[in-house]
Design a protein around this motif. Structure first.
Motif: not given
Length: 364
Positions: A23, A26-29, A91, A93, A95, A98, A107, A137
């Motif tokens: 997770a 597959n996520a960032d901020s 944030r 997210e 799928d 990219r 995202a 997603k």
């Protein structure tokens, strides 16, 4: 048994750790730098500016140099600026895929309140669901928000916003209804105004018809998000039927205008002829009256002159002195001859002077 439990716990922890790691991968901020348009934002991630394309939502175009600004495009951009102001934390997210073909990062974007901004745009009626490659997603929440906007009549579903398809269809329907409810024309000008009303209504109706009947996969397909395929087909049929009736009515009104114009022209010609006749009769009557007046004036003048002459003659006669009573002229006085003295001598006529010789004489 204890060993088994310990093993199971370790396995679960290992799986959980793997999921958290996945997770996290597959996520960032990051921090919002600026908004590009209604579905694109620049975010600083680890001091690196990246262009983020919001997944599974599409907003009206504002930046394409080859396309005009689409309905509610500026409003979508303004909403995103309010939802993701510069400097705010987000944030991201991801799928399956990219990046898109333009190199933008795809995202789901969550704001500080943990709201999925992709869906919030659709909830305002400013965007429609879309699929990019295998990325689905965030499609369910975007679709649900889109349906919510449809029921509420927000944004692209609003009849009160002039550029939307529902507004165009409603305006066309109202224009046709207004033309239908107009009182029958009784003059050519009223028929002309009615024809103009029908023509304007038909222009609006045909424009809405063209939008409803256009291919939904065209470059402007976002405007059809207001209606499902079935709704669009139903409205298209109803609008087509009204357009057909309106075309027929417009032709009838045009013919009526011609008929009324011809009748009015004839009536106008008759009115002018009657006015000319009345004017001629009036002129003749005035001339006759003038002639009669002239004759009467001349007769009156002659009578007045006669009366004046008679009065003058009467006045002259009145001023003539009254004749004196006739007095015969007195006879001319003739002094009486003195009576001759008695002639003592008969035949004596007076003294006589004799000529010499005494033979002739004359009285002396």
């Amino acid at each position: 048994m204890r060993k088994l439990l310990i093993g199971s716990t370790a396995a679960a922890a290992l799986v959980a750790g793997s999921l958290i790691a996945a997770a996290a991968a597959n996520a960032d901020s990051g921090t919002v730098v600026r908004v590009v348009d209604g579905d694109t934002v620049v975010v600083s991630i680890n001091n690196n500016d990246q262009t983020i394309r919001l997944l599974n939502v599409n907003t009206p175009e504002t930046k394409d140099p080859n396309k005009p600004t689409e309905c509610l495009g500026p409003e979508a951009s303004e909403y995103l600026k309010q939802a993701l102001p510069a400097g705010s934390k987000v944030r991201l997210e991801f799928d399956v895929e990219r990046h898109d073909k333009y190199g933008r990062t795809l995202a789901g974007v969550f704001n500080a309140s943990n709201q999925l901004v992709n869906a919030e745009i659709a909830r305002k009626g400013l965007g429609v669901p879309m699929v990019v490659g295998e990325n689905r997603k965030f499609l369910p929440p975007v679709q649900a928000a889109h349906d919510e906007a449809r029921k509420a009549g927000e944004g692209l579903f609003a009849e009160s916003i002039e550029c939307t398809l529902p507004a165009k269809v409603a305006a066309a329907s109202e224009a046709l209804a207004s033309a239908e409810e107009a009182a029958p024309a009784t003059t050519s000008s009223a028929a002309g105004a009615s024809a103009s009303t029908w023509a304007s209504a038909l222009v609006a109706a045909k424009a809405a018809h063209d939008l409803l009947s256009a291919e939904r996969d065209s470059e402007h397909s976002i405007i059809w998000a207001a209606y499902s395929t079935g709704e669009a087909a139903s409205k298209l049929k109803a609008l087509s039927d009204r357009i057909t009736r309106a075309d027929t009515t417009l032709n009838q009104v045009k013919e009526q205008q011609k008929t009324l114009a011809a009748a009015e022209k004839k009536a106008e010609e008759e009115r002018k002829a009657a006015e000319a006749k009345a004017a001629a009769e009036k002129k003749a009557a005035e001339e006759a009256a003038a002639a009669a007046k002239k004759a009467a004036d001349e007769a009156a003048a002659a009578e007045q002159a006669r009366a004046a002459a008679a009065a003058a003659e009467a006045e002259r006669l009145r001023n003539i002195p009254a004749p004196q009573p006739y007095v015969p002229p007195a006879p001319k006085y003739v002094a009486p001859q003195p009576a001759a003295p008695s002639n003592p001598y008969p035949g004596y006529t007076g003294p006589r002077c004799y000529a010499p010789g005494g033979k002739t004489w004359r009285p002396c």
